[in-house]
Write an enzyme that holds these catalytic residues in place. Structure first.
Site, PDB file in Angstrom:
ATOM      1  N   TYR A 126      63.479 -83.084 -16.078  1.00  0.00           N
ATOM      2  CA  TYR A 126      63.143 -83.682 -14.793  1.00  0.00           C
ATOM      3  C   TYR A 126      64.411 -83.836 -13.942  1.00  0.00           C
ATOM      4  O   TYR A 126      65.468 -84.197 -14.452  1.00  0.00           O
ATOM      5  CB  TYR A 126      62.479 -85.060 -14.998  1.00  0.00           C
ATOM      6  CG  TYR A 126      61.434 -85.328 -13.944  1.00  0.00           C
ATOM      7  CD1 TYR A 126      60.159 -84.783 -14.055  1.00  0.00           C
ATOM      8  CD2 TYR A 126      61.738 -86.085 -12.815  1.00  0.00           C
ATOM      9  CE1 TYR A 126      59.198 -84.986 -13.072  1.00  0.00           C
ATOM     10  CE2 TYR A 126      60.782 -86.298 -11.829  1.00  0.00           C
ATOM     11  CZ  TYR A 126      59.518 -85.740 -11.967  1.00  0.00           C
ATOM     12  OH  TYR A 126      58.577 -85.939 -10.984  1.00  0.00           O
ATOM     13  N   GLY A 127      64.315 -83.521 -12.676  1.00  0.00           N
ATOM     14  CA  GLY A 127      65.484 -83.623 -11.786  1.00  0.00           C
ATOM     15  C   GLY A 127      66.133 -82.278 -11.506  1.00  0.00           C
ATOM     16  O   GLY A 127      66.936 -82.146 -10.589  1.00  0.00           O
ATOM     17  N   HIS A 142      93.351 -98.123  10.976  1.00  0.00           N
ATOM     18  CA  HIS A 142      94.599 -97.558  10.452  1.00  0.00           C
ATOM     19  C   HIS A 142      94.845 -98.090   9.052  1.00  0.00           C
ATOM     20  O   HIS A 142      94.618 -99.273   8.808  1.00  0.00           O
ATOM     21  CB  HIS A 142      95.756 -97.961  11.379  1.00  0.00           C
ATOM     22  CG  HIS A 142      97.098 -97.559  10.839  1.00  0.00           C
ATOM     23  ND1 HIS A 142      97.546 -96.266  10.892  1.00  0.00           N
ATOM     24  CD2 HIS A 142      98.060 -98.302  10.222  1.00  0.00           C
ATOM     25  CE1 HIS A 142      98.746 -96.200  10.331  1.00  0.00           C
ATOM     26  NE2 HIS A 142      99.088 -97.429   9.920  1.00  0.00           N
ATOM     27  N   THR A 192      68.301 -78.741 -11.488  1.00  0.00           N
ATOM     28  CA  THR A 192      69.697 -78.334 -11.636  1.00  0.00           C
ATOM     29  C   THR A 192      70.667 -79.447 -11.263  1.00  0.00           C
ATOM     30  O   THR A 192      71.621 -79.734 -11.997  1.00  0.00           O
ATOM     31  CB  THR A 192      69.973 -77.105 -10.744  1.00  0.00           C
ATOM     32  OG1 THR A 192      69.026 -76.097 -11.061  1.00  0.00           O
ATOM     33  CG2 THR A 192      71.380 -76.575 -10.950  1.00  0.00           C
ATOM     34  N   CYS A 193      70.462 -80.046 -10.108  1.00  0.00           N
ATOM     35  CA  CYS A 193      71.427 -81.017  -9.588  1.00  0.00           C
ATOM     36  C   CYS A 193      71.728 -82.098 -10.613  1.00  0.00           C
ATOM     37  O   CYS A 193      72.880 -82.355 -10.957  1.00  0.00           O
ATOM     38  CB  CYS A 193      70.884 -81.628  -8.294  1.00  0.00           C
ATOM     39  SG  CYS A 193      71.905 -82.953  -7.668  1.00  0.00           S
TER      40      CYS A 193
HETATM   41  C1  LIG Z   1      77.488 -76.100 -11.512  1.00  0.00           C
HETATM   42  C2  LIG Z   1      76.774 -76.435 -10.235  1.00  0.00           C
HETATM   43  C3  LIG Z   1      77.302 -77.369  -9.384  1.00  0.00           C
HETATM   44  C4  LIG Z   1      76.658 -77.680  -8.205  1.00  0.00           C
HETATM   45  N1  LIG Z   1      77.204 -78.614  -7.381  1.00  0.00           N
HETATM   46  C5  LIG Z   1      76.595 -78.929  -6.222  1.00  0.00           C
HETATM   47  C6  LIG Z   1      77.128 -79.918  -5.361  1.00  0.00           C
HETATM   48  O1  LIG Z   1      78.159 -80.530  -5.645  1.00  0.00           O
HETATM   49  N2  LIG Z   1      76.455 -80.210  -4.227  1.00  0.00           N
HETATM   50  C7  LIG Z   1      75.300 -79.560  -3.877  1.00  0.00           C
HETATM   51  O2  LIG Z   1      74.737 -79.851  -2.829  1.00  0.00           O
HETATM   52  N3  LIG Z   1      74.776 -78.608  -4.675  1.00  0.00           N
HETATM   53  C8  LIG Z   1      75.386 -78.278  -5.832  1.00  0.00           C
HETATM   54  N4  LIG Z   1      74.821 -77.335  -6.645  1.00  0.00           N
HETATM   55  C9  LIG Z   1      73.562 -76.682  -6.231  1.00  0.00           C
HETATM   56  C10 LIG Z   1      72.366 -77.614  -6.476  1.00  0.00           C
HETATM   57  O3  LIG Z   1      72.382 -78.041  -7.813  1.00  0.00           O
HETATM   58  C11 LIG Z   1      71.039 -76.940  -6.143  1.00  0.00           C
HETATM   59  O4  LIG Z   1      71.128 -76.382  -4.863  1.00  0.00           O
HETATM   60  C12 LIG Z   1      69.958 -78.011  -6.164  1.00  0.00           C
HETATM   61  O5  LIG Z   1      69.771 -78.487  -7.473  1.00  0.00           O
HETATM   62  C13 LIG Z   1      68.636 -77.570  -5.550  1.00  0.00           C
HETATM   63  O6  LIG Z   1      67.805 -77.059  -6.468  1.00  0.00           O
HETATM   64  P1  LIG Z   1      66.240 -76.882  -6.231  1.00  0.00           P
HETATM   65  O7  LIG Z   1      65.596 -78.133  -5.774  1.00  0.00           O
HETATM   66  O8  LIG Z   1      66.050 -75.686  -5.417  1.00  0.00           O
HETATM   67  O9  LIG Z   1      65.765 -76.532  -7.699  1.00  0.00           O
HETATM   68  P2  LIG Z   1      66.317 -76.981  -9.094  1.00  0.00           P
HETATM   69  O10 LIG Z   1      67.002 -78.291  -9.028  1.00  0.00           O
HETATM   70  O11 LIG Z   1      67.043 -75.858  -9.668  1.00  0.00           O
HETATM   71  O12 LIG Z   1      64.971 -77.240  -9.890  1.00  0.00           O
HETATM   72  C14 LIG Z   1      64.088 -76.227 -10.230  1.00  0.00           C
HETATM   73  C15 LIG Z   1      63.276 -76.679 -11.424  1.00  0.00           C
HETATM   74  O13 LIG Z   1      62.182 -75.811 -11.601  1.00  0.00           O
HETATM   75  C16 LIG Z   1      61.957 -75.641 -12.979  1.00  0.00           C
HETATM   76  N5  LIG Z   1      61.179 -74.407 -13.146  1.00  0.00           N
HETATM   77  C17 LIG Z   1      61.566 -73.137 -12.851  1.00  0.00           C
HETATM   78  N6  LIG Z   1      60.567 -72.268 -13.081  1.00  0.00           N
HETATM   79  C18 LIG Z   1      59.526 -72.992 -13.533  1.00  0.00           C
HETATM   80  C19 LIG Z   1      58.208 -72.662 -13.945  1.00  0.00           C
HETATM   81  N7  LIG Z   1      57.746 -71.425 -13.901  1.00  0.00           N
HETATM   82  N8  LIG Z   1      57.409 -73.663 -14.368  1.00  0.00           N
HETATM   83  C20 LIG Z   1      57.834 -74.937 -14.403  1.00  0.00           C
HETATM   84  N9  LIG Z   1      59.074 -75.310 -14.017  1.00  0.00           N
HETATM   85  C21 LIG Z   1      59.900 -74.352 -13.587  1.00  0.00           C
HETATM   86  C22 LIG Z   1      63.356 -75.587 -13.546  1.00  0.00           C
HETATM   87  O14 LIG Z   1      63.372 -75.894 -14.919  1.00  0.00           O
HETATM   88  C23 LIG Z   1      64.090 -76.622 -12.713  1.00  0.00           C
HETATM   89  O15 LIG Z   1      64.076 -77.894 -13.313  1.00  0.00           O
HETATM   90  C24 LIG Z   1      75.435 -77.031  -7.857  1.00  0.00           C
HETATM   91  C25 LIG Z   1      74.883 -76.087  -8.731  1.00  0.00           C
HETATM   92  C26 LIG Z   1      75.530 -75.795  -9.900  1.00  0.00           C
HETATM   93  C27 LIG Z   1      74.923 -74.779 -10.822  1.00  0.00           C
END
Ligand SMILES: Cc1cc2nc3c(=O)[nH]c(=O)nc-3n(C[C@H](O)[C@H](O)[C@H](O)COP(=O)(O)OP(=O)(O)OC[C@H]3O[C@@H](n4cnc5c(N)ncnc54)[C@H](O)[C@@H]3O)c2cc1C
Length: 461
Positions: free
Chosen positions: A37-38, A445, A40-41
């Site tokens: 849950y949550g 400042h 990538t971020c």
């Molecule tokens: C190392 C790293 C550092 C980062 N640092 C930053 C930062 O400092 N600041 C910033 O703004 N951004 C940062 N990012 C980018 C940021 O994490 C992503 O842009 C952000 O999480 C947005 O993701 P999202 O909501 O598109 O999807 P995600 O958060 O990726 O979530 C997608 C979810 O969908 C699930 N999923 C996929 N396919 C299926 C399926 N078929 N069925 C069910 N579930 C599925 C996945 O398991 C995942 O949990 C970073 C990324 C990385 C890799």
């Protein structure tokens, strides 16, 4: 088959908050997550990396403290403690989000992989091993992206690391070779250098962070090289070889030269690829582009009415705040009947190297390309009182302004708290505060932002 008002696939930075809001608005909602849950971020991105950036900064400051009159004779890195601290923070955040969702009325949380089987119909292969079929008229795709692995001879035969798997390390690699000199590669590179690894970065472009202005790439390279990180520009890894249990040999070609580098670990940080393949989108008629990103209009709706794509999976700026903003746009359009689109929003971002790079709006390269009537204000951090006092004068502030309207068109702040200083300029841009006013604003400042006076004084005629 179970019918819902709303199905959300992916509990990322758009899906998770959207699920709660739609359920609270009375929609019978289900959110499907295959992993954590949550997204990538929380689990593999912002939260764990910025937690480690803090530990790396502590190590850097310990090394630097003698300069400030506080000699630290010896310090060591406890990587398993650093990892545990990160794991605790990630788990707290993941579980907090999950528990809040589970307590929400009208919202079901399902763990499993969603696969379309027909029009607005999908099967979930539940993590428990069972299967479930679901249908809804309104569907939101928030499946995000995963690390892109390039096709390079021998890469699949070694145990390479990605931005996800490197977060499992509870020890410091002896020599980390990183493919890719962009945000993710640079953040990890600097962090592991500070933890004690030897770090080599291979960047296939002529310069690191190659889509930023040249002066930013050059200054960033100086900053990293000053920390004894080796950077090879115009460098392509062409082959990987590892003797059982031994060092990895990487063949590198740069121009017409070929060399070999031996390292203990390889981190692949060359970009991210959308997670769309497993969804079988063709079964519901949703179209993707040639890179696999889901095509959407400026209201984030796909070619199939009622199916939306949010966050990284639709391509475009891959940042948490953009994914989060995607959710607020569709929510306000669908529930509050507003007419918002994604075209006019600002796209600020911050690279969390030390010093940070805070960016918003256009850069000098784009201003030139667009043939705008612009000027560039630039102030080295060495002229910023606060930077001198804290002992960190690396970097500079830079803003692009329109000559006629005096509006700020963009800013880049490479310096301590660069992201925060950039945000001050973003607020000025959003509020239409022109640079000639900022020149005489009274700021406290000696804050870094106080030097925005001086930044724009450089444009005095
Ligand atoms: C190392 C790293 C550092 C980062 N640092 C930053 C930062 O400092 N600041 C910033 O703004 N951004 C940062 N990012 C980018 C940021 O994490 C992503 O842009 C952000 O999480 C947005 O993701 P999202 O909501 O598109 O999807 P995600 O958060 O990726 O979530 C997608 C979810 O969908 C699930 N999923 C996929 N396919 C299926 C399926 N078929 N069925 C069910 N579930 C599925 C996945 O398991 C995942 O949990 C970073 C990324 C990385 C890799």
């Amino acid at each position: 088959m179970k019918k819902y008002d709303v199905i959300i696939i992916g509990a990322g930075q758009a899906g998770a908050p959207l699920a709660k809001k739609l359920a609270n608005a009375g929609k019978k909602t289900v959110i499907i997550e295959k992993r954590f849950y949550g997204g990538t971020c929380v689990n593999d991105g912002c939260t764990p990396t910025k937690t480690w950036v803090a530990s790396a900064k502590a190590a850097y400051m310990a090394g630097k403290s003698t300069e400030l009159g506080v000699p630290v004779k010896r310090f060591s890195i406890n990587m398993s403690q650093i990892k545990k601290r990160k794991d605790d923070i990630v788990l707290r955040s993941r579980n907090g989000g999950l528990h809040a969702a589970e307590k929400t009325k009208n919202l079901d949380v399902i763990f499993g992989e969603a696969i379309f089987t027909g029009d607005k119909t999908l099967q979930v292969n539940l993590n428990s091993g069972k299967k479930q079929t679901l249908q809804a008229d309104l569907i939101f795709l928030n499946t995000g992206a995963s690390p892109l692995i390039p096709q390079i001879d021998g890469l699949n035969d070694i145990k390479y690391l990605t931005s996800t798997t490197i977060l499992d390390l509870d020890y410091v690699p002896e020599h980390l070779l990183i493919l890719g000199g962009n945000y993710i590669g640079l953040e990890f590179g600097q962090m592991f250098r500070r933890f004690g690894s030897k770090v080599t970065i291979l960047e296939k472009s002529a310069r690191i962070v190659s889509h930023e202005d040249e002066d930013i790439s050059a200054e960033m390279q100086n900053i990293l090289e000053a920390e004894k990180i080796t950077i090879h520009n115009n460098a392509h890894a062409t082959k990987f070889k590892q003797k059982a249990g031994g060092k990895i040999t990487v063949t590198v070609s740069a121009g017409d030269k070929e060399s070999k580098i031996k390292c203990s670990h390889v981190l692949v940080a060359v970009g991210r690829t959308p997670q769309t393949e497993a969804l079988q989108l063709q079964k519901t008629g949703v179209v993707t582009d040639e890179t696999g990103h889901i095509k959407v209009n400026n209201k984030l709706e796909t070619n199939i009415p009622g199916i939306y794509a949010l966050g990284d999976v639709k391509g475009g700026p891959a940042f948490t705040h953009i994914s989060y903003n995607d959710y607020t746009i569709v929510y306000r359009n669908i529930i509050e009947k507003q007419n918002l689109n994604i075209n006019d929003r600002p796209v600020p971002y911050c690279m969390f190297t030390d010093p940070q790079l805070g960016r918003v709006g256009i850069d000098e390269t784009e201003a030139k390309k667009l043939g705008l009537n612009y000027r560039v204000a630039k102030l080295p951090m060495a002229h910023v009182a606060r930077a001198i006092e804290t002992g960190d004068t690396r970097g500079f502030m830079k803003a692009i302004v329109d000559v006629k309207t005096k509006k700020i068109l963009g800013a880049a702040v490479l310096g301590p708290e660069g992201g925060e200083i950039m945000t001050v300029l973003q607020m000025a841009m959003e509020g239409g505060i022109t640079y000639d006013r900022i020149r005489y604003c009274v700021f406290a400042h000696p804050l870094y932002s106080e030097s925005l006076n001086n930044l724009f004084m450089t444009l005095e005629d």
